[in-house]
Scaffold this active site. Sequence first.
Site, PDB file in Angstrom:
ATOM      1  N   CYS A 124      12.445  90.969 -14.491  1.00 20.28           N
ATOM      2  CA  CYS A 124      13.876  90.613 -14.384  1.00 20.28           C
ATOM      3  C   CYS A 124      14.496  91.269 -13.169  1.00 20.28           C
ATOM      4  CB  CYS A 124      14.608  91.038 -15.642  1.00 20.28           C
ATOM      5  SG  CYS A 124      13.873  90.425 -17.163  1.00 20.28           S
ATOM      6  N   ALA A 130      22.241  87.037  -6.814  1.00 21.30           N
ATOM      7  CA  ALA A 130      21.296  87.861  -6.036  1.00 21.30           C
ATOM      8  C   ALA A 130      19.874  87.363  -6.237  1.00 21.30           C
ATOM      9  CB  ALA A 130      21.409  89.327  -6.451  1.00 21.30           C
ATOM     10  N   SER A 132      17.498  85.709  -3.055  1.00 25.07           N
ATOM     11  CA  SER A 132      16.863  86.203  -1.820  1.00 25.07           C
ATOM     12  C   SER A 132      17.360  87.609  -1.496  1.00 25.07           C
ATOM     13  CB  SER A 132      17.216  85.282  -0.642  1.00 25.07           C
ATOM     14  OG  SER A 132      16.792  83.973  -0.896  1.00 25.07           O
ATOM     15  N   TRP A 156      16.939  82.953 -13.852  1.00 27.81           N
ATOM     16  CA  TRP A 156      15.622  82.387 -13.481  1.00 27.81           C
ATOM     17  C   TRP A 156      14.465  83.229 -13.995  1.00 27.81           C
ATOM     18  CZ3 TRP A 156      17.460  78.096 -11.831  1.00 27.81           C
ATOM     19  CH2 TRP A 156      18.457  78.023 -10.872  1.00 27.81           C
ATOM     20  N   ARG A 243       2.581  88.320  -4.323  1.00 25.40           N
ATOM     21  CA  ARG A 243       2.660  87.210  -3.357  1.00 25.40           C
ATOM     22  C   ARG A 243       1.282  86.614  -3.033  1.00 25.40           C
ATOM     23  NH1 ARG A 243       7.965  89.485  -0.049  1.00 25.40           N
ATOM     24  NH2 ARG A 243       9.412  88.533  -1.502  1.00 25.40           N
ATOM     25  N   ARG A 268     -10.542  53.163  -4.105  1.00 25.36           N
ATOM     26  CA  ARG A 268      -9.541  52.148  -3.748  1.00 25.36           C
ATOM     27  C   ARG A 268      -9.961  51.434  -2.456  1.00 25.36           C
ATOM     28  NH1 ARG A 268      -5.520  48.993  -5.780  1.00 25.36           N
ATOM     29  NH2 ARG A 268      -3.886  48.642  -4.243  1.00 25.36           N
ATOM     30  N   THR A 270      -9.082  48.538   0.525  1.00 28.13           N
ATOM     31  CA  THR A 270      -8.173  47.596   1.191  1.00 28.13           C
ATOM     32  C   THR A 270      -8.902  47.064   2.427  1.00 28.13           C
ATOM     33  OG1 THR A 270      -7.128  49.216   2.643  1.00 28.13           O
ATOM     34  CG2 THR A 270      -6.075  48.883   0.486  1.00 28.13           C
ATOM     35  N   GLN A 336       0.927  59.970  -0.902  1.00 23.89           N
ATOM     36  CA  GLN A 336       0.843  58.895   0.102  1.00 23.89           C
ATOM     37  C   GLN A 336      -0.505  58.172   0.010  1.00 23.89           C
ATOM     38  OE1 GLN A 336       3.509  58.293   1.764  1.00 23.89           O
ATOM     39  NE2 GLN A 336       2.732  56.594   2.988  1.00 23.89           N
ATOM     40  N   GLU A 363       9.496  83.969  -5.971  1.00 31.85           N
ATOM     41  CA  GLU A 363       8.895  85.178  -5.377  1.00 31.85           C
ATOM     42  C   GLU A 363       9.145  85.275  -3.871  1.00 31.85           C
ATOM     43  OE1 GLU A 363       5.688  87.062  -6.878  1.00 31.85           O
ATOM     44  OE2 GLU A 363       5.678  85.986  -8.768  1.00 31.85           O
TER      45      GLU A 363
HETATM   46  C1  LIG Z   1      11.489  78.372 -11.845  1.00 27.24           C
HETATM   47  C2  LIG Z   1      11.843  79.710 -11.290  1.00 27.24           C
HETATM   48  C3  LIG Z   1      11.239  80.839 -11.814  1.00 27.24           C
HETATM   49  C4  LIG Z   1      11.619  82.105 -11.356  1.00 27.24           C
HETATM   50  N1  LIG Z   1      11.105  83.242 -11.949  1.00 27.24           N
HETATM   51  C5  LIG Z   1      11.643  84.456 -11.656  1.00 27.24           C
HETATM   52  C6  LIG Z   1      11.288  85.611 -12.422  1.00 27.24           C
HETATM   53  O1  LIG Z   1      10.445  85.567 -13.320  1.00 27.24           O
HETATM   54  N2  LIG Z   1      11.910  86.788 -12.127  1.00 27.24           N
HETATM   55  C7  LIG Z   1      12.838  86.901 -11.139  1.00 27.24           C
HETATM   56  O2  LIG Z   1      13.359  87.989 -10.942  1.00 27.24           O
HETATM   57  N3  LIG Z   1      13.192  85.811 -10.379  1.00 27.24           N
HETATM   58  C8  LIG Z   1      12.625  84.604 -10.634  1.00 27.24           C
HETATM   59  N4  LIG Z   1      12.983  83.484  -9.894  1.00 27.24           N
HETATM   60  C9  LIG Z   1      14.011  83.627  -8.854  1.00 27.24           C
HETATM   61  C10 LIG Z   1      13.524  83.315  -7.442  1.00 27.24           C
HETATM   62  O3  LIG Z   1      12.773  84.373  -6.945  1.00 27.24           O
HETATM   63  C11 LIG Z   1      14.769  82.987  -6.602  1.00 27.24           C
HETATM   64  O4  LIG Z   1      15.229  81.712  -7.011  1.00 27.24           O
HETATM   65  C12 LIG Z   1      14.473  82.977  -5.118  1.00 27.24           C
HETATM   66  O5  LIG Z   1      14.212  84.284  -4.679  1.00 27.24           O
HETATM   67  C13 LIG Z   1      15.630  82.379  -4.311  1.00 27.24           C
HETATM   68  O6  LIG Z   1      16.854  82.928  -4.684  1.00 27.24           O
HETATM   69  P1  LIG Z   1      18.103  81.952  -4.971  1.00 27.24           P
HETATM   70  O7  LIG Z   1      17.642  80.907  -5.921  1.00 27.24           O
HETATM   71  O8  LIG Z   1      19.246  82.799  -5.382  1.00 27.24           O
HETATM   72  O9  LIG Z   1      18.395  81.247  -3.586  1.00 27.24           O
HETATM   73  P2  LIG Z   1      19.325  81.832  -2.404  1.00 27.24           P
HETATM   74  O10 LIG Z   1      18.974  83.258  -2.171  1.00 27.24           O
HETATM   75  O11 LIG Z   1      20.725  81.499  -2.700  1.00 27.24           O
HETATM   76  O12 LIG Z   1      18.823  80.971  -1.181  1.00 27.24           O
HETATM   77  C14 LIG Z   1      19.275  79.633  -0.928  1.00 27.24           C
HETATM   78  C15 LIG Z   1      18.621  79.122   0.347  1.00 27.24           C
HETATM   79  O13 LIG Z   1      19.003  79.960   1.462  1.00 27.24           O
HETATM   80  C16 LIG Z   1      17.837  80.448   2.109  1.00 27.24           C
HETATM   81  N5  LIG Z   1      18.118  81.816   2.584  1.00 27.24           N
HETATM   82  C17 LIG Z   1      18.691  82.843   1.907  1.00 27.24           C
HETATM   83  N6  LIG Z   1      18.780  83.925   2.661  1.00 27.24           N
HETATM   84  C18 LIG Z   1      18.221  83.609   3.858  1.00 27.24           C
HETATM   85  C19 LIG Z   1      17.990  84.317   5.080  1.00 27.24           C
HETATM   86  N7  LIG Z   1      18.302  85.617   5.228  1.00 27.24           N
HETATM   87  N8  LIG Z   1      17.413  83.660   6.114  1.00 27.24           N
HETATM   88  C20 LIG Z   1      17.055  82.351   5.984  1.00 27.24           C
HETATM   89  N9  LIG Z   1      17.241  81.637   4.862  1.00 27.24           N
HETATM   90  C21 LIG Z   1      17.811  82.254   3.823  1.00 27.24           C
HETATM   91  C22 LIG Z   1      16.745  80.446   1.058  1.00 27.24           C
HETATM   92  O14 LIG Z   1      15.446  80.396   1.644  1.00 27.24           O
HETATM   93  C23 LIG Z   1      17.092  79.157   0.308  1.00 27.24           C
HETATM   94  O15 LIG Z   1      16.557  78.061   0.999  1.00 27.24           O
HETATM   95  C24 LIG Z   1      12.569  82.214 -10.307  1.00 27.24           C
HETATM   96  C25 LIG Z   1      13.128  81.053  -9.745  1.00 27.24           C
HETATM   97  C26 LIG Z   1      12.791  79.813 -10.235  1.00 27.24           C
HETATM   98  C27 LIG Z   1      13.454  78.602  -9.634  1.00 27.24           C
END
Ligand SMILES: Cc1cc2nc3c(=O)[nH]c(=O)nc-3n(C[C@H](O)[C@H](O)[C@H](O)COP(=O)(O)OP(=O)(O)OC[C@H]3O[C@@H](n4cnc5c(N)ncnc54)[C@H](O)[C@@H]3O)c2cc1C
Length: 379
Positions: A124, A130, A132, A156, A243, A268, A270, A336, A363
């Site tokens: 968690c 919060a 990224s 998430w 990772r 397939r 063609t 495709q 991740e």
């Molecule tokens: C199905 C699923 C399972 C998950 N499981 C876990 C879990 O078990 N535990 C956990 O802690 N988290 C989990 N996550 C969270 C996941 O790690 C985050 O969704 C991910 O880190 C992105 O954060 P955000 O969704 O808030 O997107 P945001 O941080 O809001 O980012 C939105 C967009 O902006 C881009 N962006 C953001 N900052 C920058 C930057 N500095 N430079 C360039 N681009 C940027 C991102 O790449 C993205 O395209 C999960 C997410 C999903 C969808």
Amino acid sequence: MIAFGLTEDQLEYQRMARQFIAQNVTPNAGHWDETGHFPKDEIRSAWENGLLNLCIPDSVGGAGMPLVDTLIISEEISYGCVGYSTSCMANELALTPVVIGADEDQKRKFLKPFVDEFKLAAFCLSEPGAGSDAASLRTTAKREGDEWVINGQKQWITNATHADFYTVFATVDREAGHRGITLFAVPRNTPGITIAPHENKMGQRCSDTAPISFDNVRVPADHCIGGPGNGWKIAMRTLDFSRPLVAMSAVGVARRALEESIKYAKERKTFGKPIGQHQAIGFMLSDMAAKTQAARLLALEAAWRTDQGLPANKEASFAKAMCADWCMEICTDAVQIFGGYGYTKEYPVEKLMRDAKLIQIYEGTSQIQRVVISRELMR
Ligand SMILES: Cc1cc2nc3c(=O)[nH]c(=O)nc-3n(C[C@H](O)[C@H](O)[C@H](O)COP(=O)(O)OP(=O)(O)OC[C@H]3O[C@@H](n4cnc5c(N)ncnc54)[C@H](O)[C@@H]3O)c2cc1C
């Protein structure tokens, strides 16, 4: 010295995992995807077959498996269904911070139960505001006597609904930024935990993803892992482990897309010949195969460095970014190659494409991996 062959033990893990997945996962993956069913019984079978919690050290009775070996298993599991693999890997992700940060008493207390019986765990870190920028998390932990009191919301969280145990990152001092972040071990049955309904996702639909709120959740002092303020370092080291693992899950998906595509391209016809004999399709298959192998090597190198105790931050991000991005490209090309049939649920490639998308997001998104890499390059 560089050796690309697998050892006898590694070949045996690979064979065992491949057989288990062919019997228990691949035939069911389409149904789980359609229904969003969480395959808890089959994850239990993975535990019974020694395919879960591979990071638990042998000092507490675990497998203590090198990361390279774990990756070999991860490719096989993800080949069958990466949503299932995500649920299994969530245990590794949640338990690794304990392996890294806990003292021996805490390891016995929190990890040994996962050796003795089947249990699920969840990591968690992310919050609604919060993802990224995880260091800006707002969940707080306050010391009151012999207890820590946790308040906040996590978003998430994989395995949230079914987990028996959570590793929770909270701040003990918001002013201190990432230096205030602290790790806590939180059993599921602690009062004050509420889990919201799980998300209805595009792909990896059999994995469970849900928000969790912590409302005055009290844990004893010895549930603080690694000491106050050390949580961020533990989280970052955990990602060095996870990772490459996620990267290798992308390789499993890519290999499946490639194999399905080759089979179809032979069948397939063609213009009087199998489509694989049209150069455009043959070249597409060639690129898919080359990218799959390149991805595998990147993931294995990152894991090998981690096993050797070498710095692996940049290599883990190389692997996560490229494996996820190539996997997405490969799965899109697979659709495709299947033409109109690829766009239907009659064949598995549309599921692979939906599943692959998530690997570029969780991740650390593909963009964030490049932030990590460029920071290292400019250091
Ligand atoms: C199905 C699923 C399972 C998950 N499981 C876990 C879990 O078990 N535990 C956990 O802690 N988290 C989990 N996550 C969270 C996941 O790690 C985050 O969704 C991910 O880190 C992105 O954060 P955000 O969704 O808030 O997107 P945001 O941080 O809001 O980012 C939105 C967009 O902006 C881009 N962006 C953001 N900052 C920058 C930057 N500095 N430079 C360039 N681009 C940027 C991102 O790449 C993205 O395209 C999960 C997410 C999903 C969808």
